[in-house]
Design an enzyme around this catalytic site. Structure first.
Site, PDB file in Angstrom:
ATOM      1  N   GLY A   1      45.922  42.963  42.936  1.00  0.00           N
ATOM      2  CA  GLY A   1      45.808  44.340  42.492  1.00  0.00           C
ATOM      3  C   GLY A   1      46.809  44.852  41.492  1.00  0.00           C
ATOM      4  O   GLY A   1      46.655  45.981  41.001  1.00  0.00           O
TER       5      GLY A   1
ATOM      6  N   TYR B   1      33.183  51.409  35.292  1.00  0.00           N
ATOM      7  CA  TYR B   1      34.397  52.102  35.784  1.00  0.00           C
ATOM      8  C   TYR B   1      34.942  53.128  34.793  1.00  0.00           C
ATOM      9  O   TYR B   1      36.027  53.668  35.018  1.00  0.00           O
ATOM     10  CB  TYR B   1      35.528  51.093  36.029  1.00  0.00           C
ATOM     11  CG  TYR B   1      35.122  49.847  36.775  1.00  0.00           C
ATOM     12  CD1 TYR B   1      34.636  49.922  38.078  1.00  0.00           C
ATOM     13  CD2 TYR B   1      35.249  48.602  36.187  1.00  0.00           C
ATOM     14  CE1 TYR B   1      34.265  48.773  38.754  1.00  0.00           C
ATOM     15  CE2 TYR B   1      34.891  47.448  36.870  1.00  0.00           C
ATOM     16  CZ  TYR B   1      34.392  47.549  38.149  1.00  0.00           C
ATOM     17  OH  TYR B   1      34.032  46.410  38.811  1.00  0.00           O
TER      18      TYR B   1
ATOM     19  N   CYS C   1      19.564  48.197  24.555  1.00  0.00           N
ATOM     20  CA  CYS C   1      18.643  49.323  24.445  1.00  0.00           C
ATOM     21  C   CYS C   1      18.980  50.383  25.453  1.00  0.00           C
ATOM     22  O   CYS C   1      18.191  50.630  26.381  1.00  0.00           O
ATOM     23  CB  CYS C   1      17.225  48.835  24.637  1.00  0.00           C
ATOM     24  SG  CYS C   1      16.731  47.842  23.257  1.00  0.00           S
TER      25      CYS C   1
HETATM   26  N1  LLP Z   1      42.174  39.598  46.628  1.00  0.00           N
HETATM   27  C1  LLP Z   1      41.079  40.237  47.089  1.00  0.00           C
HETATM   28  C2  LLP Z   1      40.697  40.118  48.488  1.00  0.00           C
HETATM   29  C3  LLP Z   1      40.325  41.007  46.214  1.00  0.00           C
HETATM   30  O1  LLP Z   1      39.253  41.642  46.682  1.00  0.00           O
HETATM   31  C4  LLP Z   1      40.689  41.104  44.845  1.00  0.00           C
HETATM   32  C5  LLP Z   1      39.892  41.884  43.928  1.00  0.00           C
HETATM   33  C6  LLP Z   1      41.831  40.401  44.410  1.00  0.00           C
HETATM   34  C7  LLP Z   1      42.543  39.669  45.341  1.00  0.00           C
HETATM   35  C8  LLP Z   1      42.299  40.406  42.995  1.00  0.00           C
HETATM   36  O2  LLP Z   1      42.636  41.651  42.498  1.00  0.00           O
HETATM   37  P1  LLP Z   1      43.293  41.796  41.043  1.00  0.00           P
HETATM   38  O3  LLP Z   1      44.695  41.230  41.106  1.00  0.00           O
HETATM   39  O4  LLP Z   1      42.454  41.021  40.088  1.00  0.00           O
HETATM   40  O5  LLP Z   1      43.230  43.228  40.771  1.00  0.00           O
HETATM   41  N2  LLP Z   1      35.523  44.041  39.038  1.00  0.00           N
HETATM   42  C9  LLP Z   1      36.647  44.958  39.163  1.00  0.00           C
HETATM   43  C10 LLP Z   1      37.695  44.472  40.079  1.00  0.00           C
HETATM   44  C11 LLP Z   1      37.227  44.207  41.461  1.00  0.00           C
HETATM   45  C12 LLP Z   1      38.254  43.471  42.210  1.00  0.00           C
HETATM   46  C13 LLP Z   1      37.794  43.074  43.528  1.00  0.00           C
HETATM   47  N3  LLP Z   1      38.771  42.373  44.270  1.00  0.00           N
HETATM   48  C14 LLP Z   1      37.208  45.251  37.780  1.00  0.00           C
HETATM   49  O6  LLP Z   1      36.629  44.825  36.800  1.00  0.00           O
HETATM   50  O7  LLP Z   1      38.193  45.968  37.653  1.00  0.00           O
END
Ligand code: LLP
Length: 443
Positions: free
Chosen positions: A258, A344, A371
């Site tokens: 995150g 988002y 489109c």
């Molecule tokens: N661990 C778990 C259990 C997760 O659900 C996620 C992200 C991560 C790690 C990695 O998080 P990061 O470091 O990449 O923020 N599609 C969305 C993001 C959804 C993330 C879901 N889980 C976007 O494009 O921002």
């Protein structure tokens, strides 16, 4: 010596980005205008040095804080064979969130014992695939899943190591769709309503699995380190209570991913080293305060490794002025290769790759080719005054959740992905063809 990027761009571009003598954006020593010509557009260009640097920063920062700490790359942000191999070479662990991601990791030769298997509704066949592969950890999300994993483990004659996904009840300051730590979430067992304690008891009493720890992911694109410190405190309190009330001693605390990144000049992310010292330091401090052993801390970064490593290249096809209102610059991709702005409201910057030094004085709207009116990549992009049809536009910071969320809307083939390093480019994912689009359809 190369010219400088206009203000705010260097911070969001891949680390080897530079400007050539003829004013072109280069990455990894490769001219992006030539890459666009050679491989076509839209094109995802990843800076291999940047990916390795971020893996290394994570590995070294966490190792410096605690020998036992684990860094688990969140595969979902860019799950490809090439990335899984790179992550294995850099010595990290890997988080997969589906059977398909697991298959990709295994096909890349990623060591199964370093794989964490996630998902809030894993199918029986996905669970079997994980058991057969003998993955390192399965992260269990619900009572139904616990029973399912236990049953299948018995059938396979194996005893998987599992973590339980806990919802710590933290409201992280981020978009609602990528926020996951609050009680009202589809993920995990809630602490506040006592369900998590019940789940621990059930899992600890289930002989078919080995319960080794807990997991929490509070959300994504988080800028405030104190959100993590708060999550650590809640989880350590939970571990202390688990020990006191149930007599269950759990060694592993996985805090998910995150950490936020800079998509635009307005974003000011924390450093990886600061994140490591906050998380490990707080876990150490609070565990001592609660009189329990310091847990083995793990994190699962995705975006902060892959996000700024890539740019997407597009070619400008049309420029439409709506007098007094706005100028639409249409590129040859859009919501099929980058869904994040539409999903988002994500903000991006852009620059003209063939005049990368140009001051960005002209405000335009960069639209895609799909489109639908909502197919806008950047509403108020700044580009140079010389903007013309045929220019190559680069959008930085598309390396995470870009290509993996690409799709075939309007039967548009998914773009190619190249890795660049030391003046050489290699295709790691080929552009889809029309044949690829038709492959699974009955003639
Ligand atoms: N661990 C778990 C259990 C997760 O659900 C996620 C992200 C991560 C790690 C990695 O998080 P990061 O470091 O990449 O923020 N599609 C969305 C993001 C959804 C993330 C879901 N889980 C976007 O494009 O921002």
């Amino acid at each position: 010596m190369s010219a400088r990027f206009p203000e705010g761009l260097a911070e969001i571009l891949p680390m080897t980005a530079a400007i050539s003598a003829d004013g072109h954006l280069t990455i990894g020593g490769c001219d992006t205008v030539e890459l666009a010509r050679e491989f076509g557009t839209p094109l995802y260009v990843y800076d291999e040095a940047h990916l390795r640097d971020r893996c290394g920063q994570y590995r070294d920062s966490f190792a410096a804080e605690a020998e036992s700490a684990r860094v688990i790359f969140a595969g979902k942000s860019f799950c490809t064979l090439a990335m899984c191999r790179l992550v294995a070479e850099e010595g990290l662990y890997l988080d997969v969130a589906s059977g398909g991601e697991l298959a990709t990791a295994l096909a890349a030769g990623f060591p199964a014992e370093r794989i964490y298997f996630h998902g809030n509704n894993k199918s029986e066949s996905e669970i079997c695939e994980a058991l057969v592969a003998d993955v390192g950890r399965i992260v269990i999300d619900s009572f139904e899943e616990l029973a399912r994993v236990a049953h299948l483990a018995r059938e396979h004659g194996v005893r998987p190591r599992v973590l339980l996904r806990i919802t710590p009840g933290i409201e992280a300051h981020t978009h609602e769709f990528i926020r996951t730590g609050q009680l009202d979430s589809k993920f995990g067992f809630g602490v506040e309503d006592g369900v998590a304690a019940r789940a621990i008891k059930t899992a600890a009493e289930e002989p078919a699995v080995e319960l080794v720890g807990v997991h929490a992911h509070i959300g994504s694109q988080i800028f405030l380190l104190h959100s993590y410190a708060k999550a650590v405190d809640v989880m350590i309190d939970f571990l202390a209570e688990t020990k006191a009330n149930l007599g269950v001693d759990l060694a592993e605390l996985n805090l998910g991913g995150g950490l936020g990144i800079a998509y635009t000049a307005d974003d000011t992310p924390e450093t990886i080293a600061g994140y490591a010292s906050t998380i490990v330091g707080e876990a150490r401090r609070h565990a001592a305060e609660r009189g329990i052993a310091e847990p083995m801390v793990a994190v699962e970064p995705g975006r902060s490794i892959t996000g700024n490593a890539a740019v997407t290249l597009y070619e400008v096809g049309t420029i439409k002025e709506v007098p007094g209102i706005r100028t639409y610059v249409a590129v040859d991709g859009g919501m099929s290769d980058n869904l994040r702005p539409m999903l988002y409201g994500a903000q991006y910057e852009a620059l003209t790759a063939n005049r990368a030094h140009e001051e960005r004085t002209r405000e335009v709207t960069i639209a895609g080719k799909h489109c639908e009116s909502g197919d806008v990549l950047i509403k108020d992009a700044r580009l140079g005054a010389g903007l013309a049809v045929g220019d190559i536009i680069a959008t930085p910071a598309t390396g995470a959740y870009g290509w993996v969320m690409s799709n075939n809307y309007n039967a548009v083939p998914r773009p190619a992905v190249v890795f660049v390093a030391d003046g050489r480019a290699r295709v790691v994912v080929h552009r889809e063809s029309y044949d690829d689009l038709l492959r699974n359809q009955e003639p």
